[in-house]
Design an enzyme around this catalytic site. Structure first.
Site, PDB file in Angstrom:
ATOM      1  N   CYS A 105       8.119 -35.141 -15.387  1.00 29.20           N
ATOM      2  CA  CYS A 105       7.935 -33.867 -14.682  1.00 29.20           C
ATOM      3  C   CYS A 105       8.459 -32.700 -15.531  1.00 29.20           C
ATOM      4  O   CYS A 105       7.834 -32.367 -16.531  1.00 29.20           O
ATOM      5  CB  CYS A 105       8.548 -33.957 -13.282  1.00 29.20           C
ATOM      6  N   HIS A 141       7.562 -38.641 -10.784  1.00 26.89           N
ATOM      7  CA  HIS A 141       8.976 -39.055 -10.868  1.00 26.89           C
ATOM      8  C   HIS A 141       9.080 -40.576 -10.769  1.00 26.89           C
ATOM      9  O   HIS A 141       9.368 -41.105  -9.681  1.00 26.89           O
ATOM     10  CB  HIS A 141       9.776 -38.421  -9.725  1.00 26.89           C
ATOM     11  N   GLU A 143      11.336 -42.500 -11.531  1.00 27.28           N
ATOM     12  CA  GLU A 143      12.704 -42.955 -11.225  1.00 27.28           C
ATOM     13  C   GLU A 143      12.973 -42.954  -9.720  1.00 27.28           C
ATOM     14  O   GLU A 143      13.997 -43.460  -9.280  1.00 27.28           O
ATOM     15  CB  GLU A 143      13.734 -42.079 -11.959  1.00 27.28           C
TER      16      GLU A 143
HETATM   17  N1  GLN Z   1       8.128 -27.208 -11.458  1.00 19.75           N
HETATM   18  C1  GLN Z   1       9.226 -27.709 -12.251  1.00 19.75           C
HETATM   19  C2  GLN Z   1       9.295 -27.000 -13.598  1.00 19.75           C
HETATM   20  O1  GLN Z   1       8.537 -26.138 -13.875  1.00 19.75           O
HETATM   21  C3  GLN Z   1       9.110 -29.198 -12.472  1.00 19.75           C
HETATM   22  C4  GLN Z   1       9.329 -29.926 -11.171  1.00 19.75           C
HETATM   23  C5  GLN Z   1       9.967 -31.271 -11.312  1.00 19.75           C
HETATM   24  O2  GLN Z   1      10.497 -31.645 -12.358  1.00 19.75           O
HETATM   25  N2  GLN Z   1       9.970 -31.994 -10.249  1.00 19.75           N
HETATM   26  O3  GLN Z   1      10.122 -27.312 -14.375  1.00 19.75           O
END
Ligand code: GLN
Length: 196
Positions: A81, A174, A176
């Site tokens: 992410c 995610h 994890e």
């Molecule tokens: N929207 C977040 C960002 O721009 C990422 C979201 C996440 O890691 N769950 O970093």
């Protein structure tokens, strides 16, 4: 020789990565300093907020050491992410002062699923896995461009959500948080950090 896996622990969902890596027997440490970074054989960049992580990488003196470990020493990395966003070579809808580590040829659009679909869960078919993987997406980035050499391991609605390029693996979700260690195990094997 025992291999040490680091988890960047400046901000975000690092504790769940540590728990899952330890559950599969990896020798795992939190990374907050350049000394700790120098001691690891692979690094997980967790989800969280990529703009904040970028700022903290700079403030903790980790940005250049991390860039050089990735580019000069081919440090294996797994970005999830926000971690995917940090590892991209282009960030769309980022902040002007936000850094990217350019670990693989990939453009990530922050919060790319828009407001309505900001967070969702779906089962994902992953190439090489017998059973689907439950993907948890939280304000996830969308991959808008990948280089030819990047392998797409999974897609959702025709968009890549799990990609691999040499020792670099990135997921827009995610892994994890699903109580499923298969993707961590696979990256550790790809990275030569555990035996297959
Ligand atoms: N929207 C977040 C960002 O721009 C990422 C979201 C996440 O890691 N769950 O970093």
């Amino acid at each position: 020789m025992s291999r040490t896996v680091g988890v960047l622990a400046l901000q975000g969902a690092f504790a769940a990565h540590i728990a899952i890596l330890r559950s599969i027997g990896a020798d795992t440490v939190e990374v907050r300093t350049a000394e700790q970074l120098a001691s690891v054989d692979g690094l997980v960049l967790p989800g969280g907020e990529s703009t904040t992580m970028s700022m903290l990488l700079e403030r903790f003196g980790l940005l250049e050491p991390l860039r050089s470990r990735i580019h000069d020493n081919q440090l294996p990395v797994f970005g999830t992410c926000a971690g995917m966003i940090l590892l991209a070579d282009e960030i769309l809808d980022g902040r002007a002062d936000q850094h990217c580590l350019k670990a693989l040829p990939l453009s990530a659009r922050r919060n790319g699923y828009g407001r309505q679909l900001a967070s969702f869960e779906t089962d994902i078919e992953v190439s090489g896995l017998d059973e689907p993987f439950h993907g948890i997406f939280i304000r996830a980035p969308i991959v808008e461009r990948i280089g030819d050499a990047v392998e797409v391991l999974a897609e959702v609605d025709g968009q890549p959500v799990l990609c691999r390029h040499e020792g670099v693996t990135v997921a827009s979700f995610h892994p994890e948080l699903s109580g499923d260690s298969r993707l961590h195990r696979r990256w550790l094997i790809d990275a030569g950090l555990i035996e297959a």
